[in-house]
Scaffold this motif. Structure first.
Motif, PDB file in Angstrom:
ATOM      1  N   ILE A 137      31.943  49.769  47.212  1.00  0.00           N
ATOM      2  CA  ILE A 137      31.056  48.649  47.475  1.00  0.00           C
ATOM      3  C   ILE A 137      29.948  48.705  46.451  1.00  0.00           C
ATOM      4  N   LEU A 177      26.681  48.319  45.464  1.00  0.00           N
ATOM      5  CA  LEU A 177      25.387  48.122  46.110  1.00  0.00           C
ATOM      6  C   LEU A 177      24.385  47.427  45.196  1.00  0.00           C
ATOM      7  N   ASN A 203      17.351  42.610  48.152  1.00  0.00           N
ATOM      8  CA  ASN A 203      17.663  43.704  49.075  1.00  0.00           C
ATOM      9  C   ASN A 203      18.203  43.165  50.388  1.00  0.00           C
ATOM     10  N   MET A 204      17.402  42.264  50.971  1.00  0.00           N
ATOM     11  CA  MET A 204      17.753  41.708  52.264  1.00  0.00           C
ATOM     12  C   MET A 204      19.039  40.891  52.161  1.00  0.00           C
ATOM     13  N   LEU A 222      22.130  43.004  51.792  1.00  0.00           N
ATOM     14  CA  LEU A 222      22.563  43.635  53.040  1.00  0.00           C
ATOM     15  C   LEU A 222      23.196  42.630  53.986  1.00  0.00           C
ATOM     16  N   PHE A 274      26.494  41.765  52.759  1.00  0.00           N
ATOM     17  CA  PHE A 274      27.372  42.903  53.043  1.00  0.00           C
ATOM     18  C   PHE A 274      27.825  42.857  54.499  1.00  0.00           C
ATOM     19  N   ASP A 287      15.904  38.845  60.988  1.00  0.00           N
ATOM     20  CA  ASP A 287      16.512  39.907  60.185  1.00  0.00           C
ATOM     21  C   ASP A 287      17.211  40.953  61.045  1.00  0.00           C
ATOM     22  N   LEU A 288      16.667  41.154  62.252  1.00  0.00           N
ATOM     23  CA  LEU A 288      17.257  42.174  63.113  1.00  0.00           C
ATOM     24  C   LEU A 288      18.694  41.833  63.474  1.00  0.00           C
ATOM     25  N   PHE A 344      21.676  42.780  61.118  1.00  0.00           N
ATOM     26  CA  PHE A 344      22.000  44.196  61.034  1.00  0.00           C
ATOM     27  C   PHE A 344      22.560  44.712  62.340  1.00  0.00           C
ATOM     28  N   PHE A 345      22.105  44.088  63.435  1.00  0.00           N
ATOM     29  CA  PHE A 345      22.660  44.451  64.730  1.00  0.00           C
ATOM     30  C   PHE A 345      24.153  44.117  64.744  1.00  0.00           C
ATOM     31  N   LEU A 394      26.036  43.976  62.119  1.00  0.00           N
ATOM     32  CA  LEU A 394      26.687  44.956  61.232  1.00  0.00           C
ATOM     33  C   LEU A 394      27.015  46.231  61.999  1.00  0.00           C
TER      34      LEU A 394
END
Lengths: 361, 292
Positions: free
Chosen positions: B33, B35, B220-221, B224, B227, B265-266, B269-270, B272
């Protein structure tokens, strides 16, 4: 084709290898170690007595990053996971301690203990949650962990004061002595913490637990076949990492005097990572060397720009450029010495026949 | 309005998809991956900004130039950061750390050049707004979705229909077999990086014109989240990336509607975390034991 690109570096590489060998031979002598340790102790003592706080402050920052690097070593070095969300543990430790001391007026030392245990618990939970992941997935998840944690701290206003942060943190009280820069207390305490971390690392690594953790790193399938419970040792490694990162965080709050969610950035979490990659993974002396080089890099650059008389050099902003240099360090180290300057020196107990030598990875 | 948020979520989600495709492409050929991809996206947006605002070019020309330049950057990252490691036969950890290093260098160079604060970005594709079932929908959202969908179709055509695409697919299956059949594997990998970076550049321009600002750390954000989208859809699969991107966009929009903007934003990722725990190979991905 491959050989051609390597040729210009061949001489440099040989010279480097020779120096490295000479240095590591020197290091095996007992009196050299004693002299180095005494010199370090003398430096710390002198710095704690000088009136110039600039030098002392830098040494304290080296201490903080050394402690973080030592704790990251449990995951990055001994367990072999790529962990780039280190600022998350650091922040949890700092917030947990400071919430207890400032908002609930606990004494300092019990708060430190609770802060470390909270960070340790979160580290163990993270290891438990991600036990099935490996490789790049795990790496990206650690970064996601940092952002989740950052957003939680920003949004959980009843606990952490949200984006305003916590102001007026009282100075740490260490067994009745109020720490300050004036009496050199912070320097002594952070160095004490580093020393504890080094001793614990040394004890763990040479114990049964440490060997099991390294076995999980080297080949998880084989270690499973040998009866090592992989998940258990992953969780143990994360627990140690969380504990020492929490310890670093617990001193950072009182040292700077205020905490905000923005105090802990992604860049801050990358510094221990760079330290380990540069100094050498899975070694204590590598972490020390890396911390001394990497943490005060901005100061070195400032000295360089002052001493050199080029106009274009004097205009550079060291605070910004050091991050570029960190990136360059990562790329260059991976290209030429992936185990770090002092890494990969573990001596093999027996000599392999010629031509069978280990493949350099 | 719920419907407005939904439309918003879809158009943002398609941008996620466009970035996620880059992850999928590189993962397909290299099985790592990259990054660095989030930063490549930022670089694309900045190149468009230079083209439109500082050099006052035609927006379409600026986006095309940015595509080429960003593609070059992707190629450079591959040649400097990853190819030497491939030649040496290093493991994936080294490649990953090297790509983190590259992303670090590029982000901070951008920060040195442009400062770390927000920079206003001109609105591209704006032709007013219209009403649909009582919800106000800006034409920009629709145009972003259309442009992104056209690009995704184009990418699919390149991969499914052309000789280069055929070569890419064969490298995905087996590098050795592809090399035996006369495919220059290194060139194909480079081309893949170029393609991924160029689509990220367009995504950067679209997203920047939608939010009307850019900053060096925005990648960055985005990286992610894209991703997460790629993982959700099943990394390595193009259709999966699109589905994952739109899912993440819509779920985020719904979360903003019900919970408030701070939780945006949370949520990604949650998701993910959840996907990696429950179904690590994603919605459309094939089950592989090596992946996790």
């Amino acid at each position: 084709m491959n050989k051609k690109t390597d040729r210009p570096f061949e001489k440099v590489k040989n010279a480097f290898l020779k120096t490295e060998l000479a240095l590591s031979n020197l290091w095996t002598k007992f009196y050299v170690r004693v002299v180095v340790v005494l010199a370090a102790a003398a430096l710390i003592f002198i710095c704690s007595k000088t009136t110039s706080l600039y030098f002392q402050r830098n040494l304290i920052m080296v201490g903080f990053y050394l402690l973080l690097a030592l704790s990251l070593n449990f995951i990055q070095g001994y367990l072999g996971h790529c962990f780039i969300g280190m600022a998350g543990f650091y922040q949890i430790g700092a917030y947990a301690t400071v919430i207890l001391t400032t908002l609930h007026s606990w004494p300092y030392l019990p708060a430190v203990l609770v802060g470390c245990l909270v960070t340790m618990a979160i580290g163990m939970l993270f290891a438990l949650a991600t036990q099935r992941l490996s490789g790049t997935y795990l790496c990206a998840t650690t970064l996601a962990f940092f952002y989740v944690e950052l957003n939680l701290i920003r949004n959980w206003e009843s606990l952490t004061n949200g984006a305003v942060g916590i102001q007026k943190i009282p100075p740490a009280n260490f067994f009745g002595i109020e720490l300050s820069m004036k009496n050199g207390g912070y320097l002594y305490v952070i160095m004490l913490y580093c020393l504890i971390a080094m001793i614990v690392t040394r004890l763990i690594v040479n114990s049964k637990v440490g060997r099991a953790i390294k076995a999980v790193r080297d080949d998880s399938l084989v270690s499973t076949l040998m009866g090592v419970e992989n998940t258990k040792y992953k969780i143990i490694a994360y627990a140690f990492c969380g504990f020492f990162a929490g310890l670093a965080g617990s001193l950072y709050g009182p040292f700077v005097g205020y905490l905000k969610p923005t105090t802990f950035t992604y860049d801050m979490g990358m510094i221990p990572f760079v330290i380990i990659i540069l100094g050498g993974i899975a070694t204590i002396k590598g972490a020390i060397l890396g911390a001394v080089i990497v943490a005060p890099l901005a100061e070195y650059l400032r000295m360089l720009t002052k001493s050199v008389e080029f106009d274009w050099l004097a205009n550079l902003d060291p605070e910004q450029w050091r991050y570029v240099i960190y990136g360059i360090i990562l790329v260059v180290m991976m290209r030429f010495k992936p185990k770090g300057l002092l890494g990969g020196q573990e001596r093999t107990p027996f000599r392999l026949p010629k031509g069978v030598g280990r493949k350099e990875s | 309005m719920f419907l407005e948020q939904l439309v918003n979520g879809i158009s943002v989600g398609i941008i996620y998809a466009l970035v996620a495709v880059g992850y999928s492409l590189v993962f397909g050929v290299l099985h790592i991956i990259n990054l660095c991809h989030g930063v490549i996206y930022t670089f694309g947006a900045f190149m468009v900004y230079i083209g439109i605002v500082q050099l006052e070019l035609n927006p379409i020309l600026a986006i095309l130039i940015s595509c080429v330049l960003t593609g070059m950057l992707g190629l450079l990252v591959d040649r400097i950061g990853l190819k030497p490691l491939r030649d040496k036969g290093s493991d994936w950890t080294a490649a990953m750390i090297s790509s983190i290093g590259c992303s670090y260098i590029i982000t901070n160079c951008l920060q040195i050049a442009f400062g770390s604060q927000l920079i206003r970005f001109p609105v591209l594709l704006d032709f007013g707004s219209f009403q649909l079932f009582g919800a106000t929908i800006t034409s920009q959202q629709v145009m972003i979705a259309i442009v992104a969908i056209v690009l995704l179709i184009l990418l699919t055509l390149i991969i499914r229909g052309t000789r280069v695409g055929l070569a890419m697919r064969s490298v995905c299956q087996s590098e050795t077999a592809a090399a035996i059949n006369g495919i220059n594997v290194n060139n194909i990998i480079t081309f893949t990086f170029f393609l991924g970076a160029a689509s990220a550049a367009i995504a950067g321009a679209l997203n920047a014109s939608y939010y009307e600002y850019i900053r060096p750390s925005m990648g960055n954000m985005m990286g992610l989240k894209a991703f997460s989208a790629a993982v959700l859809g099943g990394i390595g699969s193009l259709t999966g990336s699109v589905i994952g991107g739109v899912c993440i966009g819509v779920i985020e929009a719904v979360a903003v509607y019900f919970l408030g903007g701070t939780y945006q934003d949370l949520v990604a990722f949650f998701i993910l975390f959840l996907v990696l725990l429950i179904r690590p190979y994603g919605i459309l991905g094939k089950k592989e034991s090596t992946k996790v």
